[in-house]
Scaffold this motif. Structure first.
Motif, PDB file in Angstrom:
ATOM      1  N   THR A   1       0.848  -1.195   0.000  1.00 20.77           N
ATOM      2  CA  THR A   1       0.000   0.000   0.000  1.00 20.77           C
ATOM      3  C   THR A   1       0.882   1.242   0.000  1.00 20.77           C
ATOM      4  O   THR A   1       1.796   1.369   0.830  1.00 20.77           O
ATOM      5  CB  THR A   1      -0.927   0.023   1.227  1.00 20.77           C
TER       6      THR A   1
ATOM      7  N   TRP B   1       0.895   5.424   0.090  1.00 20.44           N
ATOM      8  CA  TRP B   1       0.208   6.701   0.263  1.00 20.44           C
ATOM      9  C   TRP B   1       0.955   7.754  -0.543  1.00 20.44           C
ATOM     10  O   TRP B   1       2.197   7.812  -0.520  1.00 20.44           O
ATOM     11  CB  TRP B   1       0.210   7.129   1.725  1.00 20.44           C
TER      12      TRP B   1
ATOM     13  N   LYS C   1       1.410   5.517 -10.821  1.00 20.75           N
ATOM     14  CA  LYS C   1       0.607   4.344 -11.176  1.00 20.75           C
ATOM     15  C   LYS C   1       1.288   3.518 -12.266  1.00 20.75           C
ATOM     16  O   LYS C   1       1.225   2.281 -12.256  1.00 20.75           O
ATOM     17  CB  LYS C   1      -0.789   4.785 -11.616  1.00 20.75           C
TER      18      LYS C   1
ATOM     19  N   THR D   1      -1.101  -0.980  -4.323  1.00 19.89           N
ATOM     20  CA  THR D   1      -2.313  -0.172  -4.227  1.00 19.89           C
ATOM     21  C   THR D   1      -1.924   1.259  -3.884  1.00 19.89           C
ATOM     22  O   THR D   1      -1.283   1.505  -2.849  1.00 19.89           O
ATOM     23  CB  THR D   1      -3.269  -0.717  -3.150  1.00 19.89           C
ATOM     24  N   VAL D   2      -2.290   2.193  -4.753  1.00 22.02           N
ATOM     25  CA  VAL D   2      -1.952   3.600  -4.554  1.00 22.02           C
ATOM     26  C   VAL D   2      -3.148   4.327  -3.955  1.00 22.02           C
ATOM     27  O   VAL D   2      -4.257   4.267  -4.492  1.00 22.02           O
ATOM     28  CB  VAL D   2      -1.541   4.256  -5.887  1.00 22.02           C
ATOM     29  N   VAL D   3      -2.911   4.992  -2.819  1.00 24.64           N
ATOM     30  CA  VAL D   3      -3.974   5.716  -2.111  1.00 24.64           C
ATOM     31  C   VAL D   3      -3.602   7.193  -2.034  1.00 24.64           C
ATOM     32  O   VAL D   3      -2.515   7.542  -1.561  1.00 24.64           O
ATOM     33  CB  VAL D   3      -4.174   5.152  -0.689  1.00 24.64           C
ATOM     34  N   SER D   4      -4.487   8.070  -2.481  1.00 24.64           N
ATOM     35  CA  SER D   4      -4.237   9.507  -2.417  1.00 24.64           C
ATOM     36  C   SER D   4      -4.569  10.040  -1.026  1.00 24.64           C
ATOM     37  O   SER D   4      -5.668   9.815  -0.509  1.00 24.64           O
ATOM     38  CB  SER D   4      -5.071  10.243  -3.469  1.00 24.64           C
ATOM     39  N   VAL D   5      -3.612  10.736  -0.416  1.00 27.78           N
ATOM     40  CA  VAL D   5      -3.775  11.308   0.921  1.00 27.78           C
ATOM     41  C   VAL D   5      -3.275  12.756   0.870  1.00 27.78           C
ATOM     42  O   VAL D   5      -2.190  13.005   0.335  1.00 27.78           O
ATOM     43  CB  VAL D   5      -2.970  10.510   1.977  1.00 27.78           C
TER      44      VAL D   5
ATOM     45  N   PRO E   1       0.278   2.694   5.607  1.00 28.96           N
ATOM     46  CA  PRO E   1       0.827   2.217   4.345  1.00 28.96           C
ATOM     47  C   PRO E   1       2.134   1.454   4.556  1.00 28.96           C
ATOM     48  O   PRO E   1       2.698   1.453   5.655  1.00 28.96           O
ATOM     49  CB  PRO E   1       1.099   3.516   3.594  1.00 28.96           C
TER      50      PRO E   1
END
Length: 393
Positions: A22, A24, A36, A51-55, A74
């Motif tokens: 993961t 962030w 990505k 898995t890319v999570v925008s924070v 993350p």
């Protein structure tokens, strides 16, 4: 039959050992697309899942500190600046990267130093920024390399609504290169460890630096009162300014104005004991100390700082690479070449939490030092350092 069974067994082992990473990130638009794409390449190459999570940028440090110990954070953060390292290290949520980054020869030494905290590498640097002097080639035929040459060019271009050199003289960050050249410093660096009890912002060198900044306004008559970064940039993009102290953040507007520009270092100021060494800000990838996929996460972090990835990242957002090989391959880009030299010659901004106690008093002192001619610089800076020391716990 045996071959089919063996192939199935290997596939099952690969799936069982595949890591789910993961990430962030605060990146947006083109840089998020780059990330990505890097994730997709890594997945294809390794079989791991990313898995890319925008924070939001400002929320990442506190959110990491709160969630990581609960197993909810993350594996990687892409990216944070070095001034967050002290806070995150104190909270115990960042994993040292020394054992994963066995070779650092391709990484700019200044950037590596920026991400070294109490002797440990706490992240892999990805990009950096520092100020430099951007000059208009129509007004400056050859970049001056000495102070006397610089002053001659600046004065020749000053008058009748035009300016030879402009900078935000009251901005401590922008003018640290001059302070450093005269021997001033924020915290004494002892072999990579910063001594927060030794503040060098009011020593003899710092006093001389403030006097020189004052001279740029009142002795050499180069920088009028009221000039800040915005007004200086406007003068440059209008073609009325020969030389402008700024950073990569202003280059888009300068290019849009179709100014034929060059980028150079500020020359060694008169009477200085060292060379101009501006502050360097670095952002890098951090690994959570609570990650359950550290080897795979480290491999992905290293991939993102490789020369190929750095070149693609530069194309996406214009950031200055920390990979020396990437800079060499981008040497035709004047922004990368010019600011890259400033980064390599620069001084990392302190990455300790105590830096928060410095900015207010120091910035006020530098601004006060250029408000009128012939200030008592020693008194102004001594008062600031006294306040800084009082604020440091």
């Amino acid at each position: 039959m045996k071959k089919a069974f063996l192939a199935l067994s290997l596939a099952l082992v690969s799936q069982a050992s595949a890591a789910n990473i993961t990430v962030w990130t605060h990146f947006g638009t083109a840089e998020l697309d780059w990330l990505k794409q890097q994730a997709a390449q890594f997945e294809k190459k390794t079989g791991n899942k990313v898995t890319v999570v925008s924070v939001p940028f400002d929320t990442i440090p506190d959110k990491l500190i709160q969630s990581a110990p609960k197993g909810q954070g993350p594996d990687l953060v892409v990216t944070l600046p070095q001034d967050r390292l002290g806070q995150l290290a104190s909270a115990g949520v960042v994993e040292p990267m020394d054992k994963y980054v066995t070779s650092r020869t391709d990484l700019d030494k200044t950037a590596v130093n920026a991400f070294t905290y109490q002797g440990k590498l706490l992240g892999i640097p990805m990009f950096a920024e520092a100020v430099a002097v951007v000059y208009n080639k129509k007004l400056v035929s050859k970049a001056p390399t000495t102070w006397n040459e610089f002053l001659k060019v600046a004065q020749a271009n000053t008058g009748n609504g035009k300016f030879g050199y402009l900078a935000d003289l009251g901005n401590a960050y922008m003018n640290y290169g001059i302070i450093s050249a005269y021997g001033g410093y924020v915290f004494k660096n002892n072999g990579g460890t910063l001594n927060v009890k030794d503040v060098g912002l009011s020593n003899t060198g710092a006093d001389k630096a403030s006097a020189f900044l004052n001279d740029l306004r009142y002795k050499y008559n180069l920088v009028p009162e009221g000039v800040d970064g915005g007004s200086a940039k406007n003068a440059f993009t209008d073609g009325r300014l020969a030389m402008f102290l700024t950073g990569p953040w202003d280059m888009a507007d300068i290019k849009k104005a179709k100014i034929d520009y060059g980028i150079m270092q500020f020359p060694t100021p008169p009477g200085a004991t060292g060379k101009w060494s501006p502050f360097v800000g670095v952002q890098g990838t951090l690994m959570s100390a609570y990650s359950k996929n550290k080897a795979a996460s480290a491999a992905f972090a290293k991939q993102m700082s490789s020369a190929d990835a750095q070149i693609a990242f530069n194309k996406a957002g214009g950031r200055i690479p920390v990979s020396l090989a990437a800079r060499t391959r981008l040497k035709a880009d004047p922004v990368v070449a010019g600011f890259g030299k400033s980064i390599s010659a620069g001084t990392p901004m302190p990455n300790v939490a105590q830096m928060g106690a410095v900015w207010g008093p120091w910035s006020n002192a530098i601004a006060q030092s250029v408000q009128k001619s012939g200030q008592n610089y020693s008194q102004i800076l001594d008062k600031a350092v006294q306040e800084i020391n009082g604020n440091i716990k």
